[in-house]
Motif scaffolding. Structure first.
Motif, PDB file in Angstrom:
ATOM      1  N   PHE A  54      -8.208  -8.771  -3.477  1.00 19.47           N
ATOM      2  CA  PHE A  54      -7.345  -7.798  -4.137  1.00 19.47           C
ATOM      3  C   PHE A  54      -6.821  -6.735  -3.177  1.00 19.47           C
ATOM      4  O   PHE A  54      -5.945  -5.964  -3.530  1.00 19.47           O
ATOM      5  N   ASN A  55      -7.386  -6.687  -1.957  1.00 21.39           N
ATOM      6  CA  ASN A  55      -6.971  -5.658  -1.010  1.00 21.39           C
ATOM      7  C   ASN A  55      -7.327  -6.089   0.412  1.00 21.39           C
ATOM      8  O   ASN A  55      -8.073  -7.057   0.606  1.00 21.39           O
ATOM      9  N   VAL A  71      -6.675 -16.120  -1.267  1.00 15.99           N
ATOM     10  CA  VAL A  71      -5.585 -15.966  -2.220  1.00 15.99           C
ATOM     11  C   VAL A  71      -5.371 -14.480  -2.485  1.00 15.99           C
ATOM     12  O   VAL A  71      -6.296 -13.788  -2.908  1.00 15.99           O
ATOM     13  N   ALA A  72      -4.170 -13.992  -2.212  1.00 11.08           N
ATOM     14  CA  ALA A  72      -3.833 -12.593  -2.504  1.00 11.08           C
ATOM     15  C   ALA A  72      -3.610 -12.466  -4.008  1.00 11.08           C
ATOM     16  O   ALA A  72      -2.693 -13.062  -4.562  1.00 11.08           O
ATOM     17  N   ALA A  87       0.425  -3.470 -15.054  1.00  9.74           N
ATOM     18  CA  ALA A  87       0.510  -4.548 -14.077  1.00  9.74           C
ATOM     19  C   ALA A  87       1.227  -4.037 -12.831  1.00  9.74           C
ATOM     20  O   ALA A  87       1.999  -3.079 -12.898  1.00  9.74           O
ATOM     21  N   THR A  88       0.979  -4.685 -11.720  1.00  8.59           N
ATOM     22  CA  THR A  88       1.642  -4.345 -10.473  1.00  8.59           C
ATOM     23  C   THR A  88       3.093  -4.827 -10.529  1.00  8.59           C
ATOM     24  O   THR A  88       3.356  -5.941 -10.969  1.00  8.59           O
ATOM     25  N   SER A  93       3.884  -5.579  -5.377  1.00 11.10           N
ATOM     26  CA  SER A  93       3.164  -6.809  -5.032  1.00 11.10           C
ATOM     27  C   SER A  93       3.560  -7.310  -3.649  1.00 11.10           C
ATOM     28  O   SER A  93       2.701  -7.770  -2.880  1.00 11.10           O
ATOM     29  N   VAL A  94       4.839  -7.226  -3.326  1.00 13.04           N
ATOM     30  CA  VAL A  94       5.297  -7.654  -1.999  1.00 13.04           C
ATOM     31  C   VAL A  94       4.580  -6.863  -0.913  1.00 13.04           C
ATOM     32  O   VAL A  94       4.083  -7.435   0.074  1.00 13.04           O
ATOM     33  N   LEU A  95       4.485  -5.552  -1.094  1.00 12.49           N
ATOM     34  CA  LEU A  95       3.810  -4.705  -0.107  1.00 12.49           C
ATOM     35  C   LEU A  95       2.316  -5.013  -0.021  1.00 12.49           C
ATOM     36  O   LEU A  95       1.740  -5.081   1.066  1.00 12.49           O
ATOM     37  N   ARG A  96       1.696  -5.215  -1.177  1.00 12.53           N
ATOM     38  CA  ARG A  96       0.256  -5.523  -1.195  1.00 12.53           C
ATOM     39  C   ARG A  96      -0.048  -6.868  -0.556  1.00 12.53           C
ATOM     40  O   ARG A  96      -1.017  -7.011   0.181  1.00 12.53           O
ATOM     41  N   VAL A  97       0.776  -7.879  -0.874  1.00 10.62           N
ATOM     42  CA  VAL A  97       0.572  -9.213  -0.269  1.00 10.62           C
ATOM     43  C   VAL A  97       0.731  -9.129   1.243  1.00 10.62           C
ATOM     44  O   VAL A  97      -0.051  -9.727   2.000  1.00 10.62           O
ATOM     45  N   GLN A  98       1.710  -8.375   1.718  1.00 11.29           N
ATOM     46  CA  GLN A  98       1.906  -8.233   3.163  1.00 11.29           C
ATOM     47  C   GLN A  98       0.709  -7.551   3.797  1.00 11.29           C
ATOM     48  O   GLN A  98       0.253  -7.964   4.876  1.00 11.29           O
TER      49      GLN A  98
END
Length: 106
Positions: A54-55, A71-72, A87-88, A93-98
């Motif tokens: 998750f982080n 898995v992100a 929800a995100t 989400s794009v920033l968190r996945v990166q």
């Protein structure tokens, strides 16, 4: 299991910002450390390991434990019978996945 072509270990404990477990930070830290140890053991036993993260801190711990794929996870959705209250966003989400990917490869 020796007759199986592939066995995968996927970990997904109740963690993340929208779960009941977030009300008890010490429990979350304990669960995450247990999950990391489980992934490490599964890796040493020859399982394909694919835990959720998750982080960036969680992905770094899973990578150190020998996870093959991380898995992100962006949290729960807001629809359906199990939907979360929030929800995100896609942009967040794009920033968190990166950030998770950077930690995995860093």
């Amino acid at each position: 299991m020796k007759h199986c072509k592939m066995v995968t270990v996927v970990s997904f404990f109740l963690k993340g910002k929208d779960t009941l477990a977030t009300s008890c930070i010490n429990l979350i830290i304990f669960i995450v450390s247990m999950e990391v140890e489980m992934i490490s053991m599964a890796h040493r036993m020859g399982f394909l390991t694919t835990p959720y993260a998750f982080n960036p801190d969680e992905v770094a711990a899973m990578a150190k434990a020998g996870s093959h794929i991380v898995v992100a996870h962006m949290g729960l959705t807001t629809a359906g019978s199990f939907g979360a209250m929030t929800a995100t966003t896609l942009d967040d989400s794009v920033l968190r996945v990166q950030a998770i990917a950077d930690a995995a490869f860093g």
